[in-house]
Design a protein around this motif. Structure first.
Motif, mmCIF file in Angstrom:
data_model
loop_
_atom_site.group_PDB
_atom_site.id
_atom_site.type_symbol
_atom_site.label_atom_id
_atom_site.label_comp_id
_atom_site.label_asym_id
_atom_site.label_seq_id
_atom_site.Cartn_x
_atom_site.Cartn_y
_atom_site.Cartn_z
ATOM 1 N N TYR A 13 0.785 -1.234 0.000
ATOM 2 C CA TYR A 13 0.000 0.000 0.000
ATOM 3 C C TYR A 13 0.818 1.286 0.000
ATOM 4 C CZ TYR A 13 -3.694 -3.293 0.949
ATOM 5 O OH TYR A 13 -4.558 -4.354 0.858
ATOM 6 N N LEU A 14 2.102 1.196 0.315
ATOM 7 C CA LEU A 14 2.965 2.381 0.334
ATOM 8 C C LEU A 14 4.289 2.075 -0.366
ATOM 9 C CD1 LEU A 14 2.361 3.204 4.107
ATOM 10 C CD2 LEU A 14 1.290 4.344 2.152
ATOM 11 N N PRO A 15 4.228 1.616 -1.612
ATOM 12 C CA PRO A 15 5.442 1.136 -2.279
ATOM 13 C C PRO A 15 6.509 2.199 -2.500
ATOM 14 C CG PRO A 15 3.653 1.304 -3.852
ATOM 15 C CD PRO A 15 3.058 1.546 -2.491
ATOM 16 N N SER A 16 6.151 3.474 -2.470
ATOM 17 C CA SER A 16 7.144 4.520 -2.702
ATOM 18 C C SER A 16 7.918 4.883 -1.432
ATOM 19 C CB SER A 16 6.471 5.775 -3.270
ATOM 20 O OG SER A 16 5.547 6.290 -2.331
ATOM 21 N N LEU A 17 7.492 4.364 -0.281
ATOM 22 C CA LEU A 17 8.174 4.645 0.977
ATOM 23 C C LEU A 17 9.120 3.507 1.338
ATOM 24 C CD1 LEU A 17 5.209 5.998 3.133
ATOM 25 C CD2 LEU A 17 6.919 7.309 1.863
ATOM 26 N N PRO A 18 10.155 3.802 2.119
ATOM 27 C CA PRO A 18 11.036 2.712 2.570
ATOM 28 C C PRO A 18 10.247 1.717 3.417
ATOM 29 C CG PRO A 18 11.948 4.877 3.130
ATOM 30 C CD PRO A 18 10.571 5.106 2.614
ATOM 31 N N ALA A 19 10.393 0.462 3.131
ATOM 32 C CA ALA A 19 9.645 -0.573 3.857
ATOM 33 C C ALA A 19 10.326 -0.879 5.181
ATOM 34 C CB ALA A 19 9.546 -1.830 3.019
ATOM 35 N N PRO A 20 9.543 -1.063 6.224
ATOM 36 C CA PRO A 20 10.130 -1.519 7.486
ATOM 37 C C PRO A 20 10.537 -2.979 7.351
ATOM 38 C CG PRO A 20 7.754 -1.511 7.655
ATOM 39 C CD PRO A 20 8.093 -0.925 6.307
ATOM 40 N N PRO A 21 11.362 -3.457 8.252
ATOM 41 C CA PRO A 21 11.707 -4.881 8.185
ATOM 42 C C PRO A 21 10.499 -5.740 8.545
ATOM 43 C CG PRO A 21 12.602 -3.891 10.178
ATOM 44 C CD PRO A 21 12.011 -2.776 9.364
ATOM 45 N N PRO A 22 10.423 -6.957 8.017
ATOM 46 C CA PRO A 22 9.334 -7.848 8.413
ATOM 47 C C PRO A 22 9.398 -8.103 9.915
ATOM 48 C CG PRO A 22 10.562 -8.746 6.564
ATOM 49 C CD PRO A 22 11.328 -7.574 7.066
ATOM 50 N N GLY A 23 8.240 -8.360 10.489
ATOM 51 C CA GLY A 23 8.239 -8.689 11.901
ATOM 52 C C GLY A 23 6.952 -8.320 12.598
ATOM 53 N N PRO A 24 6.953 -8.436 13.915
ATOM 54 C CA PRO A 24 5.760 -8.159 14.701
ATOM 55 C C PRO A 24 5.326 -6.705 14.579
ATOM 56 C CG PRO A 24 7.509 -9.091 16.071
ATOM 57 C CD PRO A 24 8.075 -8.832 14.726
ATOM 58 N N GLY A 25 4.064 -6.488 14.828
ATOM 59 C CA GLY A 25 3.468 -5.148 14.752
ATOM 60 C C GLY A 25 2.026 -5.284 14.319
ATOM 61 N N GLY A 26 1.607 -4.406 13.431
ATOM 62 C CA GLY A 26 0.250 -4.467 12.900
ATOM 63 C C GLY A 26 0.150 -5.447 11.746
ATOM 64 N N HIS A 27 -1.014 -6.064 11.607
ATOM 65 C CA HIS A 27 -1.258 -7.052 10.555
ATOM 66 C C HIS A 27 -2.664 -6.857 9.989
ATOM 67 C CE1 HIS A 27 1.915 -10.148 11.569
ATOM 68 N NE2 HIS A 27 1.920 -9.396 12.665
ATOM 69 N N VAL A 28 -2.829 -7.263 8.755
ATOM 70 C CA VAL A 28 -4.148 -7.475 8.175
ATOM 71 C C VAL A 28 -4.141 -8.922 7.698
ATOM 72 C CG1 VAL A 28 -5.754 -6.895 6.321
ATOM 73 C CG2 VAL A 28 -4.512 -5.072 7.494
ATOM 74 N N VAL A 29 -5.161 -9.663 8.110
ATOM 75 C CA VAL A 29 -5.212 -11.075 7.783
ATOM 76 C C VAL A 29 -6.524 -11.396 7.069
ATOM 77 C CG1 VAL A 29 -6.192 -11.785 10.015
ATOM 78 C CG2 VAL A 29 -4.878 -13.421 8.697
ATOM 79 N N ARG A 30 -6.410 -12.301 6.090
ATOM 80 C CA ARG A 30 -7.582 -12.828 5.388
ATOM 81 C C ARG A 30 -7.548 -14.327 5.551
ATOM 82 N NH1 ARG A 30 -8.605 -15.044 0.428
ATOM 83 N NH2 ARG A 30 -6.476 -14.690 -0.241
ATOM 84 N N VAL A 31 -8.627 -14.870 6.067
ATOM 85 C CA VAL A 31 -8.735 -16.326 6.210
ATOM 86 C C VAL A 31 -9.944 -16.785 5.411
ATOM 87 C CG1 VAL A 31 -7.582 -16.437 8.451
ATOM 88 C CG2 VAL A 31 -10.048 -16.136 8.386
ATOM 89 N N ALA A 32 -9.814 -17.934 4.778
ATOM 90 C CA ALA A 32 -10.899 -18.454 3.950
ATOM 91 C C ALA A 32 -11.010 -19.963 4.131
ATOM 92 C CB ALA A 32 -10.644 -18.126 2.474
ATOM 93 N N THR A 33 -12.224 -20.469 3.978
ATOM 94 C CA THR A 33 -12.439 -21.900 4.128
ATOM 95 C C THR A 33 -12.008 -22.680 2.897
ATOM 96 O OG1 THR A 33 -14.737 -21.611 3.467
ATOM 97 C CG2 THR A 33 -14.273 -21.700 5.825
ATOM 98 N N ARG A 34 -11.909 -22.029 1.767
ATOM 99 C CA ARG A 34 -11.404 -22.679 0.545
ATOM 100 C C ARG A 34 -10.805 -21.674 -0.389
ATOM 101 N NH1 ARG A 34 -16.213 -22.775 -3.149
ATOM 102 N NH2 ARG A 34 -17.858 -22.025 -1.833
#
Length: 91
Positions: free
Chosen positions: A70-91
């Motif tokens: 969502y913010l590709p023009s900004l420097p990305a933080p390192p992967p790791g804990p913090g905020g998340h958005v998750v999508r779960v599906a049954t199939r």
């Protein structure tokens, strides 16, 4: 069925001081807007529980994945804990 939601890991899981401070400031901002963080989740435990509930597909975007998407023009933080958005599906 498909469910999308956001969640946060506990700030004490964030090793980088700057990222932890950012996380804590974000918590204050959302609290001021009427949406306080009421609890935190461990990502692995959340995924395991989702599978127990019958969700077969899990897409979990951490802070780095969210910034990259969502913010590709900004420097990305390192992967790791913090905020998340998750999508779960049954199939």
């Amino acid at each position: 069925a498909e469910v999308v939601f956001d969640y946060a890991n506990s700030p004490d899981r964030i090793r980088e001081a700057a990222m932890r401070t950012y996380h804590e400031r974000m918590a204050e901002r959302v609290k001021a807007s009427g949406e306080p963080f009421r609890c935190f989740f461990d990502s692995a435990e959340l995924h395991a529980r989702a599978r127990q509930l019958g969700f077969a597909r899990i897409e979990d975007l951490d802070r780095a994945a969210l910034a990259g998407r969502y913010l590709p023009s900004l420097p990305a933080p390192p992967p790791g804990p913090g905020g998340h958005v998750v999508r779960v599906a049954t199939r």
